[in-house]
Design an enzyme around this catalytic site. Structure first.
Site, PDB file in Angstrom:
ATOM      1  N   SER A   1       0.788  -1.233   0.000  1.00 31.13           N
ATOM      2  CA  SER A   1       0.000   0.000   0.000  1.00 31.13           C
ATOM      3  C   SER A   1       0.818   1.279   0.000  1.00 31.13           C
ATOM      4  O   SER A   1       0.347   2.314  -0.455  1.00 31.13           O
ATOM      5  CB  SER A   1      -0.945   0.017   1.201  1.00 31.13           C
ATOM      6  OG  SER A   1      -0.207  -0.024   2.399  1.00 31.13           O
TER       7      SER A   1
ATOM      8  N   HIS B   1      -4.962  -3.745  -2.835  1.00 31.53           N
ATOM      9  CA  HIS B   1      -4.539  -2.797  -3.872  1.00 31.53           C
ATOM     10  C   HIS B   1      -4.256  -3.486  -5.212  1.00 31.53           C
ATOM     11  O   HIS B   1      -3.783  -2.844  -6.146  1.00 31.53           O
ATOM     12  CB  HIS B   1      -3.294  -2.033  -3.408  1.00 31.53           C
ATOM     13  CG  HIS B   1      -3.563  -1.147  -2.236  1.00 31.53           C
ATOM     14  ND1 HIS B   1      -4.030   0.146  -2.375  1.00 31.53           N
ATOM     15  CD2 HIS B   1      -3.459  -1.365  -0.909  1.00 31.53           C
ATOM     16  CE1 HIS B   1      -4.186   0.675  -1.176  1.00 31.53           C
ATOM     17  NE2 HIS B   1      -3.851  -0.211  -0.265  1.00 31.53           N
TER      18      HIS B   1
ATOM     19  N   LYS C   1     -11.361  -0.142  -2.416  1.00 32.38           N
ATOM     20  CA  LYS C   1     -10.353   0.565  -3.215  1.00 32.38           C
ATOM     21  C   LYS C   1     -10.825   0.562  -4.672  1.00 32.38           C
ATOM     22  O   LYS C   1     -11.750   1.294  -4.979  1.00 32.38           O
ATOM     23  CB  LYS C   1      -8.989  -0.020  -2.941  1.00 32.38           C
ATOM     24  CG  LYS C   1      -8.702   0.069  -1.425  1.00 32.38           C
ATOM     25  CD  LYS C   1      -7.301  -0.024  -1.042  1.00 32.38           C
ATOM     26  CE  LYS C   1      -7.123  -0.144   0.466  1.00 32.38           C
ATOM     27  NZ  LYS C   1      -7.648   0.975   1.249  1.00 32.38           N
TER      28      LYS C   1
END
Lengths: 412, 80
Positions: free
Chosen positions: A201, A229, A260
């Site tokens: 991240s 991610h 995300k």
């Protein structure tokens, strides 16, 4: 009262007779940070989050600090699906998932996630954080060993703590260090779980999956990767780290967040039916949390439909990554090993990083300064997150400003 | 092993892992202020484990605030 403390000092446990003892010191720190205009948290958005936003006290800004990588948060198809679910199923779910809070929508979302990863089954949690904490603490117990990449997300560390197992960190992506620790300690423990982010991240780089798979076989361990991610971003079809390395189906436990690239809220664990059902019935963060609200679930089902059928958003993001990261590297910025939408611009020391972030904000660019203790003291950085909807013009504007500030502050 | 001998060994390990030489007047200085970060701390803990044949849960590293606190930690947990 004592002289003003640094942020770091506030992390050092002090002897006290009242749990409120640190409150004054922290409030002094907070006030002075706000007065110096260094406090950059909780800026207030006045429009939907996208590549262009309206922010209180700043006006219009180019958003370079969002995890909404594929701009699904305000995507018309996703919003329409969320509205339809709102109208069909109401605003709240009314119960935990094991009791009265599982709707047909939740089952459909879990099927979508499992299909996306080519797994038997998936369970949806209220957040990515709770998915990691719940999954690890359900599967691992005292007497087991958790080996975790040093850059792994805090939720994985908290899950490990809750499990009661012994935790050892290995240097970031350093397989030799991991193996050395396993050689030394494997026989002293029962089960072993290796834990890593798929995409990290703070650095945007990828775990060394093929090596991790070999090690886990060799030492009779299990492997968990957090795809927070990676989902929608890496791999030919955006299916994440396994697809990126052409090793689909080989990781024991995949977790992730739906907040995300999927741009809603929620988390998941996916894998074999046996593993998922076990976690569902033993993870406190699943058992004792109310299930996701129907509109969010409706939106997420549409997100997975888009991820399965339309790669144009991913292609546009890749264009932006190439344009932005390529130029930064040619200018001489240190952006590490990133291959994703997370671009760490490593400045080094904290004062210059904070000054640059402040100057970026004054020029209408929303980005985050990441400093100690989130990263080590010499690795302070601006953390830029690219989105598929950034235009070439917006990207060039940010690049132009970064070049100007980088030269001004001696970074390049 | 006594406290002084342990401290001497610890300083050697810290120097090996971080290239930082800590002077006696810095024994209470927070390690990050001396340039020793959490990456170094993990490696220091590994060396301590190997030398003293113990297992340190890495979540305990947050107690390694300065040189003296590492010595105290070891004294409490592992020294007679």
């Amino acid at each position: 009262m004592s002289s003003q403390k640094s942020f770091f000092d506030l992390f050092i446990p002090q002897e006290r007779k009242d749990i409120f003892a640190p409150l004054n010191d922290f409030n002094e720190y907070l006030k002075s940070s706000i007065a110096a205009k260094e406090y950059a948290y909780r800026r207030t958005l006045q429009t939907p989050t996208s590549s262009k936003i309206q922010v209180a006290e700043f006006g219009q800004m180019i958003m370079m600090g969002s995890n909404n990588y594929l701009d699904f948060a305000n995507n018309p198809q996703v919003v329409a699906a969320a509205k339809k679910a709102l109208e069909g199923y109401g605003y709240g779910s009314g119960s935990v998932a094991l009791l009265g809070g599982t709707f047909e929508l939740h089952r459909k979302l879990e099927t979508s996630i499992a299909n996306f990863y080519q797994r038997e089954h998936a369970a949806v949690f209220p957040t990515g954080y709770s998915a990691n904490v719940g999954t690890i603490s359900a599967l691992v117990q005292e007497g087991d060993l958790i080996l975790m990449d040093m850059y792994a997300h805090a939720s994985l560390v908290d899950g490990a703590t809750l499990s009661g197992a012994t935790v050892k960190f290995f240097q970031h992506n350093d397989i030799k260090h991991l193996e050395k620790t396993l050689t030394r300690l494997r026989d002293k423990f029962g089960g072993v779980l290796i834990v890593t982010d798929g995409v990290f991240s703070m650095d945007g780089d990828v775990c060394v999956l093929p090596d991790l798979l070999s090690i886990k076989q060799k030492y009779n361990a299990r492997l968990l990767i957090d795809e927070a991610h990676a989902i929608g971003i890496i791999g030919k079809e955006g299916r994440g780290t396994e697809e990126y390395f052409n090793r689909i189906g080989e990781v024991d436990i995949i977790t992730g967040t739906l907040s995300k690239a999927p741009a809603g809220i929620g988390g998941y664990v996916t894998g074999s039916s046996k593993m998922v059902e076990y976690v569902r019935h033993f993870a406190s963060s699943y058992i004792f949390s109310t299930s996701l609200p129907p509109p969010v679930v409706g939106g997420l089902i549409e997100v997975f439909h888009i991820l399965e059928t339309d790669l144009s958003h991913k292609a546009k993001l890749e264009h932006n990554i190439e344009r932005f990261a390529g130029k930064l590297r040619s200018l001489g910025f240190n952006i590490g090993e990133t291959i994703t939408a997370i671009i760490p611009i490593i400045i080094g020391d904290e004062p210059r990083t904070k000054t640059m972030a402040k100057e970026m904000a004054e020029a209408g660019i929303f980005c985050s300064a990441v400093v100690f203790p989130a990263v080590s003291k010499t690795q302070s950085r601006l953390r830029i997150s690219l989105m598929s909807s950034h235009t070439d013009k917006e990207i060039d504007r940010v690049l132009e400003l970064l070049e100007q500030l980088g030269r001004k502050h001696g970074v390049i | 092993m006594g406290k002084d001998e342990f401290k001497k060994k610890l300083l050697t390990i810290i120097e090996k892992q971080s290239n930082v030489v800590i002077k006696p007047e810095e024994f209470t200085t927070p390690l990050p202020e001396l340039g020793i970060d959490s990456l170094h701390a993990v490696m220091i803990a590994n060396d301590l484990e190997e030398i003293f044949d113990v297992i340190i849960d890495d979540r305990e590293i947050k107690k390694f605030i300065n040189v003296n606190s590492i010595v105290d930690y070891f004294e409490e947990k592992y020294m007679d």
